[in-house]
Design a protein around this motif. Structure first.
Motif, PDB file in Angstrom:
ATOM      1  N   ARG A 119       1.101  -1.331   0.080  1.00 24.82           N
ATOM      2  CA  ARG A 119       0.400   0.011   0.225  1.00 24.82           C
ATOM      3  C   ARG A 119       1.234   1.154  -0.133  1.00 24.82           C
ATOM      4  O   ARG A 119       0.556   2.702  -0.947  1.00 24.82           O
ATOM      5  CB  ARG A 119      -1.012  -0.122   0.937  1.00 24.82           C
ATOM      6  CG  ARG A 119      -1.482   0.748   1.263  1.00 24.82           C
ATOM      7  CD  ARG A 119      -2.890   0.875   2.274  1.00 24.82           C
ATOM      8  NE  ARG A 119      -3.292   2.201   2.890  1.00 24.82           N
ATOM      9  CZ  ARG A 119      -4.026   2.795   4.057  1.00 24.82           C
ATOM     10  NH1 ARG A 119      -4.349   1.742   4.410  1.00 24.82           N
ATOM     11  NH2 ARG A 119      -4.794   3.966   3.830  1.00 24.82           N
ATOM     12  N   ARG A 120       1.562   1.388   0.988  1.00 23.02           N
ATOM     13  CA  ARG A 120       3.067   2.238   0.330  1.00 23.02           C
ATOM     14  C   ARG A 120       3.406   2.427  -0.328  1.00 23.02           C
ATOM     15  O   ARG A 120       3.602   4.064  -0.953  1.00 23.02           O
ATOM     16  CB  ARG A 120       4.028   1.582   2.083  1.00 23.02           C
ATOM     17  CG  ARG A 120       4.173   3.393   2.074  1.00 23.02           C
ATOM     18  CD  ARG A 120       5.489   3.301   3.586  1.00 23.02           C
ATOM     19  NE  ARG A 120       6.224   3.957   3.721  1.00 23.02           N
ATOM     20  CZ  ARG A 120       7.236   4.045   4.742  1.00 23.02           C
ATOM     21  NH1 ARG A 120       7.051   3.304   5.886  1.00 23.02           N
ATOM     22  NH2 ARG A 120       7.769   5.160   5.326  1.00 23.02           N
ATOM     23  N   SER A 121       3.652   1.262  -0.776  1.00 23.89           N
ATOM     24  CA  SER A 121       4.548   1.270  -2.064  1.00 23.89           C
ATOM     25  C   SER A 121       3.915   1.860  -3.166  1.00 23.89           C
ATOM     26  O   SER A 121       4.154   2.432  -4.645  1.00 23.89           O
ATOM     27  CB  SER A 121       5.192   0.128  -2.656  1.00 23.89           C
ATOM     28  OG  SER A 121       4.649  -0.297  -3.004  1.00 23.89           O
ATOM     29  N   LYS A 122       2.580   1.836  -3.516  1.00 25.39           N
ATOM     30  CA  LYS A 122       1.633   2.285  -4.592  1.00 25.39           C
ATOM     31  C   LYS A 122       1.924   3.379  -4.395  1.00 25.39           C
ATOM     32  O   LYS A 122       1.102   4.159  -5.919  1.00 25.39           O
ATOM     33  CB  LYS A 122       0.347   1.256  -4.271  1.00 25.39           C
ATOM     34  CG  LYS A 122       0.320   0.490  -5.288  1.00 25.39           C
ATOM     35  CD  LYS A 122      -0.556  -0.563  -4.658  1.00 25.39           C
ATOM     36  CE  LYS A 122      -0.485  -2.331  -5.192  1.00 25.39           C
ATOM     37  NZ  LYS A 122      -1.392  -2.996  -5.253  1.00 25.39           N
ATOM     38  N   ILE A 123       1.060   4.180  -3.073  1.00 17.97           N
ATOM     39  CA  ILE A 123       1.018   5.462  -3.077  1.00 17.97           C
ATOM     40  C   ILE A 123       2.513   6.338  -3.367  1.00 17.97           C
ATOM     41  O   ILE A 123       1.960   7.091  -3.564  1.00 17.97           O
ATOM     42  CB  ILE A 123       1.140   5.803  -1.550  1.00 17.97           C
ATOM     43  CG1 ILE A 123       0.033   5.490  -0.604  1.00 17.97           C
ATOM     44  CG2 ILE A 123       0.834   7.456  -1.079  1.00 17.97           C
ATOM     45  CD1 ILE A 123      -0.326   5.359   1.279  1.00 17.97           C
ATOM     46  N   MET A 124       3.646   6.135  -3.394  1.00 22.06           N
ATOM     47  CA  MET A 124       5.008   6.658  -4.237  1.00 22.06           C
ATOM     48  C   MET A 124       4.478   6.552  -5.062  1.00 22.06           C
ATOM     49  O   MET A 124       5.393   7.288  -6.125  1.00 22.06           O
ATOM     50  CB  MET A 124       5.683   5.706  -3.004  1.00 22.06           C
ATOM     51  CG  MET A 124       6.141   6.055  -1.100  1.00 22.06           C
ATOM     52  SD  MET A 124       7.582   5.294  -0.628  1.00 22.06           S
ATOM     53  CE  MET A 124       8.584   6.536  -1.089  1.00 22.06           C
TER      54      MET A 124
END
Length: 204
Positions: free
Chosen positions: A181-186
């Protein structure tokens, strides 16, 4: 201290031997899984928590110079390209090329983690099947005394492998999803950097 470590190691060996041949592949998967999760967690450090637009202004005005994370580094690279005079379609293409390594970093080990999370319960199930086969073999032959030991050993093996398979999969699934989830936000923020930098340069 050393006797305590020795006892702990002996208990670990007993636990691994209790589950049969499936336990060691599962143990290797545990190590690979947490190495991959640790790498991903370290790689997706964003840097400053300020918004992308604010960070672009700070780096562009010189208020900030040293990047402290992936998004900071991407902004520095994008501004360097546009400040060298590359604008329009060419500038955007150069920024996309520069961001390729960032996208690769965000996706690194993602498939490895997902594969281990999916495969571990199945390997645990394989151990369960092996344990149940051992149980039924004991029921089909030997004396009553031997049957008791064989049945208990088979059921124990089945439970240990199921347990370790779930111990590998469940934390890996939860932590892996949080990191995804965090990497997709980035990844969305990298797209935002391209849009903001290119639109501001076109407006000048």
């Amino acid at each position: 201290m050393q006797p305590a470590l020795h006892n702990l190691f002996d208990q670990f060996l007993v636990y691994m031997q209790s589950g049969g041949f499936v336990m060691w592949p599962l143990f290797v998967l545990v190590i690979v899984l947490w190495y991959a999760l640790g790498y991903r967690f370290h790689a997706i450090k964003r840097g400053s928590q300020k918004s992308v637009r604010v960070l672009i202004r700070k780096f562009d005005s010189g208020k900030r110079e040293i990047p402290r994370g992936l998004i900071d580094g991407a902004i520095v690279d994008a501004l360097k390209i546009v400040n060298e005079g590359y604008r329009g379609t060419i500038g955007r293409e150069l920024i996309e090329d520069a961001f390729f390594s960032y996208y690769q970093e965000l996706k690194k080990y993602r498939k490895t983690v997902n594969t281990i999370v999916m495969v571990s319960p199945l390997i645990g199930l394989l151990g369960t099947v092996a344990g149940m086969i051992e149980t039924f073999d004991s029921l089909g032959s030997m004396t009553l005394y031997s049957q008791g030991g064989g049945i208990a050993g088979g059921i124990s093996q089945a439970l240990f492998t199921t347990q370790l398979g779930l111990v590998v999969a469940v934390p890996g699934l939860v932590v892996g999803r949080l990191i995804d989830r965090r990497s997709k936000i980035m990844e969305l923020e990298l797209e935002q950097i391209k849009d903001i930098v290119c639109s501001e340069e076109e407006g000048k």
